[in-house]
Design a protein around this motif. Structure first.
Motif, PDB file in Angstrom:
ATOM      1  N   THR A   1      -3.097  -2.924  -3.674  1.00 41.55           N
ATOM      2  CA  THR A   1      -3.144  -4.080  -2.796  1.00 41.55           C
ATOM      3  C   THR A   1      -2.291  -5.188  -3.400  1.00 41.55           C
ATOM      4  O   THR A   1      -1.927  -5.149  -4.587  1.00 41.55           O
TER       5      THR A   1
ATOM      6  N   GLN B   1       0.821  -1.209   0.000  1.00 35.81           N
ATOM      7  CA  GLN B   1       0.000   0.000   0.000  1.00 35.81           C
ATOM      8  C   GLN B   1       0.854   1.259   0.000  1.00 35.81           C
ATOM      9  O   GLN B   1       0.598   2.201  -0.762  1.00 35.81           O
TER      10      GLN B   1
ATOM     11  N   LYS C   1       0.949   1.779  -3.771  1.00 38.79           N
ATOM     12  CA  LYS C   1      -0.415   2.322  -3.832  1.00 38.79           C
ATOM     13  C   LYS C   1      -1.395   1.310  -4.423  1.00 38.79           C
ATOM     14  O   LYS C   1      -2.366   1.660  -5.087  1.00 38.79           O
TER      15      LYS C   1
END
Length: 284
Positions: A227, A221, A225
């Motif tokens: 999953t 994350q 940025k």
């Protein structure tokens, strides 16, 4: 995916700049960039033919770059990550951005290098676009004008303007593969990229990075940025594109990637790439 250390096959020819055009075939990237920096034309056109495994040096130049894959498929590595450019698509690389390109197979690429500031409204990051038939014709026309020796500055400027208009109308595709700076997460991501179809548990991947399961989730994350699942799907898409381009059947690719049916795989593929797997494969 190919070994990133594969070296390009080079010819002894040197790039030639004439009337704002460069024609190049397996030439030294540094020589090409040197010619670009000394050219005074507002825009420079370049036609490139690369053999499978070609890997350019990491470089940058003061011009913005549009590169269209007329045939073959290209990987572009920047500090932002890895981007795949399928056939029939083009990539925008902003001025002064370090990048490196690799040909996944035999590739013909048409490029235009524009003076810094000529297209200030284009994004400050690299992006991939779907090319229209008109866009391809305009890029090809620039090369044909040079080959026929019928250069006209007014014609050249008109084509450049039309190309910019087509870029504004083109659909953007998310073909990026962001790569982390954190060495622990980089080990995990590289393991996935080497074998994207191998199903590994999160605990196993965490051990590869010598981190806890919770830390690995947080790093995806904060660093990327995305999953873990989103990043893995991007890796699978890269793998699928390469295999489809090599002629593997859609059903085989779908099953190997873990999809319960070819239709489910095709639906995902169309959402992300903009065409069906069969339509993509027909370009090869």
């Amino acid at each position: 995916m190919m070994d990133m250390q594969t070296q390009p096959v080079r010819s002894q020819s040197r790039p030639v700049v004439e009337h704002g055009f460069v024609t190049e075939s397996m030439t030294d990237t540094c020589a090409i960039v040197a010619n670009l920096e000394h050219c005074t034309n507002t825009a420079v056109a370049l036609q490139s033919h690369y053999a499978q495994g070609f890997l350019s040096s990491r470089h940058k130049h003061g011009r913005g770059q549009i590169s269209y894959c007329q045939s073959g498929m290209m990987l572009v590595m920047t500090d932002e990550g890895t981007i795949i450019v399928p056939p029939g698509h083009f990539i925008w690389i902003p001025p002064n951005m370090y990048h490196q390109a690799q040909a996944q197979d035999g590739m013909c690429m048409l490029s235009i290098y524009v003076e810094n500031g000529l297209w200030p409204d284009l994004p400050g990051n690299s992006e991939v676009f779907h090319a229209s038939d008109l866009f391809e014709c305009l890029m090809q026309r620039m090369i044909e004008i040079e080959e026929k020796g019928a250069f006209s500055s007014s014609t050249f400027d008109a084509i450049v303007t039309l190309i910019r208009d087509e870029i504004g109308l083109a659909s953007r595709l998310d073909m990026s593969m962001p790569m982390p700076r954190d060495r622990r997460l980089a080990r995990i991501c590289n393991a996935i990229l080497r074998e994207p179809t191998v199903l590994r548990g999160k605990d196993e991947l965490a051990r590869i990075g010598n981190v806890s399961h919770r830390t690995m989730t947080r790093l995806f994350q904060t660093e990327l940025k995305m999953t873990y699942s989103e990043w893995c799907q991007q890796a699978l898409i890269l793998n699928a594109l390469a295999r489809l381009a090599a002629g593997d059947p859609v059903t085989t690719v779908a099953m190997d990637l873990g999809y319960v049916s070819p239709s489910a795989f095709s639906a995902m593929f169309r959402r992300r790439v903009g065409c069906s797997p069969k339509e993509f494969a027909k370009q090869y």
